[in-house]
Design a protein around this motif. Structure first.
Motif, short mmCIF file in Angstrom:
data_model
loop_
_atom_site.label_atom_id
_atom_site.label_comp_id
_atom_site.label_asym_id
_atom_site.label_seq_id
_atom_site.Cartn_x
_atom_site.Cartn_y
_atom_site.Cartn_z
N UNK A 233 0.90 -1.05 0.15
CA UNK A 233 -0.13 -0.06 0.00
C UNK A 233 0.76 1.25 -0.12
N UNK A 234 1.76 1.32 0.62
CA UNK A 234 2.70 2.39 1.01
C UNK A 234 3.40 2.61 -0.58
N UNK A 235 3.79 1.48 -1.10
CA UNK A 235 4.45 1.51 -2.52
C UNK A 235 3.44 2.22 -3.50
N UNK A 260 10.88 2.41 7.96
CA UNK A 260 11.88 2.14 6.99
C UNK A 260 11.26 1.78 5.54
N UNK A 261 9.93 1.53 5.50
CA UNK A 261 9.51 1.58 4.07
C UNK A 261 9.08 2.89 3.42
N UNK A 262 9.28 3.86 4.40
CA UNK A 262 8.78 5.26 3.67
C UNK A 262 7.33 5.70 3.77
N UNK A 263 6.63 5.17 4.79
CA UNK A 263 5.39 5.61 5.05
C UNK A 263 5.47 6.87 5.53
N UNK A 264 4.52 7.87 5.05
CA UNK A 264 4.35 9.10 5.33
C UNK A 264 3.88 9.73 6.81
N UNK A 265 2.81 9.03 7.15
CA UNK A 265 2.24 9.39 8.44
C UNK A 265 1.70 8.45 9.33
#
Ligand code: C2E
Ligand code: CA
Ligand code: CA
Ligand code: CA
Length: 290
Positions: A233-235, A260-265
Motif C-alpha cells: 500500500x505504501x508503494x 523503513x518502508x517510507x510511510x508518510x504519516x
C-alpha cells in the motif's frame, strides 16, 4: 445501498465492552442523543513518520450514554446510516470539530516557540464521511460554508471515505468527489486494503491520501502477510503520488518498520489515543516540550 464489510479480526477493546453491555440503542435513542447534543467528538493526533512533527488530527464521534455507557461508533454510525440520521450526525460532528480546530489555532499562539516547529494554519483535520453523506449533492457547498464561518481553509480539511464506500459506484462517486476536491478538500481512502477495488478505478478517483487499514498495522509485528500488505500500500501510494497513512500503530517496532518502508504519516495508540479537545491541547503542549 449501505454496504460495509465487517472484519472479525482484532476487535478493539471497546467492542468487547459493548458486547457485555448489550445496549443497542434504537433510532429514537439516537434522535434523542442528536437533539440533546449527546454526540461529542474526540481527536487523535497524526504525526509525520520522518520528522515526528504533528500533522493534524482525525475527528472521531463519541456517544456516551448516562446509564448505558459508551456506544460504539461502528454501531451508531451504521444505525444513523440506516435511519437517515447520518446527515445530521455528520453535520454535528464537523461543526464541533471546526469550532475546536479554529480555537486551536489561537491556543497555539504564534508568539510561542511552538510555532518554530508547528504552524497551526498548516495543521489538518480529518473528518469521516459516510457513503450516505456523499448522496447529498450540497455537501461540497455546506462544508465550504462551514469552513468560511470558522475561518478554516478547505485545504486543512481531509474527508475520509472508506474503500468499500468509494468503490461501490465509482462513476457516481467521481462527480461528488471531484467537486469536493475542486473546493480544496483533501480526500483519503479509509480502511484501504479491506475492499476489492480495482487499481484502474482507484487511479481515476481524485484521492489525495491512502489510509492503510488498521487490521494490517495492528497485526504487522507478528504477521509477514500483514507486513507485505502494508508495504504494497505504501508503494502504491508513492507511485500514484498519494500520501500514505498507517493507523492503528500500537508499537515502537511497527513505527520503525513503517519508517523503513517510507510511510508518510502515523496514527495510533503508540502516539496517542483519541482525546477530548481539551486533552488534545494539553497533549500538544507536552508533545513539543518532551
Ligand atoms: P476509522 O475511521 O477507521 O477510525 C479509526 C478507529 O481506530 C477509531 O475507532 C480509533 O479509535 C481506532 N484506533 C486508533 N488508533 C488505534 C490503535 O492504535 N489501536 C486500536 N486498536 N484502535 C485504534 P472508533 O473511534 O471506535 O471508530 C470506529 C469507526 O467508526 C471509525 O473507523 C469510522 O469508520 C467510524 N466513525 C467514527 N466517527 C465517525 C464519524 O464522525 N463519522 C463517520 N461517518 N464514521 C465515524
Ligand atoms: Ca477514518
Ligand atoms: Ca480506518
Ligand atoms: Ca472503519
Amino acid at each position: 445501498f449501505v454496504k460495509r464489510d465487517r472484519r472479525h479480526s482484532s476487535l478493539p477493546k471497546e467492542e468487547t465492552l459493548q458486547e457485555k453491555n448489550q445496549w443497542f440503542p434504537s433510532a429514537e435513542d439516537l434522535q434523542h442523543a442528536l437533539d440533546n447534543d449527546l454526540i461529542d467528538v474526540h481527536f487523535q493526533p497524526k504525526i509525520s513518520c520522518d520528522s515526528h512533527l504533528l500533522i493534524g488530527f482525525e475527528v472521531l464521534a463519541r456517544w456516551q450514554d448516562e446509564t448505558h455507557g459508551a456506544v460504539l461508533p461502528d454501531y451508531f454510525i451504521q444505525l444513523a446510516e440506516r435511519s437517515h440520521q447520518i446527515d445530521t450526525l455528520t453535520h454535528q460532528v464537523y461543526e464541533q470539530a471546526m469550532t475546536w480546530f479554529a480555537r486551536l489555532s489561537k491556543v497555539v499562539n504564534p508568539n510561542q516557540s511552538m510555532t518554530l516547529v508547528m504552524e497551526p494554519e498548516n495543521l489538518t483535520m480529518a473528518i469521516n464521511i459516510s457513503v450516505v453523506n456523499l448522496q447529498n449533492r450540497n455537501l461540497p457547498e455546506e462544508l465550504t460554508e462551514s469552513c468560511v464561518q470558522h475561518g478554516i481553509k478547505p485545504e486543512q480539511v481531509i474527508l475520509e471515505v472508506t474503500e468499500t464506500t468509494a468503490m461501490d459506484n465509482p462513476t457516481e462517486m467521481l462527480d461528488i468527489l471531484t467537486r469536493l476536491r475542486i473546493k480544496g478538500f483533501g480526500l483519503a481512502i479509509d480502511d484501504f486494503g479491506t475492499g476489492y477495488s480495482s487499481l484502474a478505478q482507484l487511479a481515476r478517483l481524485p484521492f489525495s491520501e491512502l489510509k492503510i487499514d488498521r487490521s494490517f498495522v495492528m497485526t504487522g509485528d507478528s504477521s509477514l502477510e500483514s507486513k507485505a500488505v502494508i508495504k504494497s500500500v505504501v508503494d502504491l501510494a508513492k507511485s500514484l503520488g498519494l500520501t500514505s497513512i498507517a493507523e492503528g500503530v500500537e508499537t515502537d517496532s511497527m513505527r520503525t518498520y513503517l519508517h523503513s518502508i517510507g510511510c508518510d504519516i502515523l496514527q495510533g495508540f503508540a502516539i496517542a489515543q483519541p482525546m477530548t479537545g481539551e486533552d488534545s491541547e494539553v497533549w500538544i503542549q507536552n508533545y513539543y516540550q518532551s
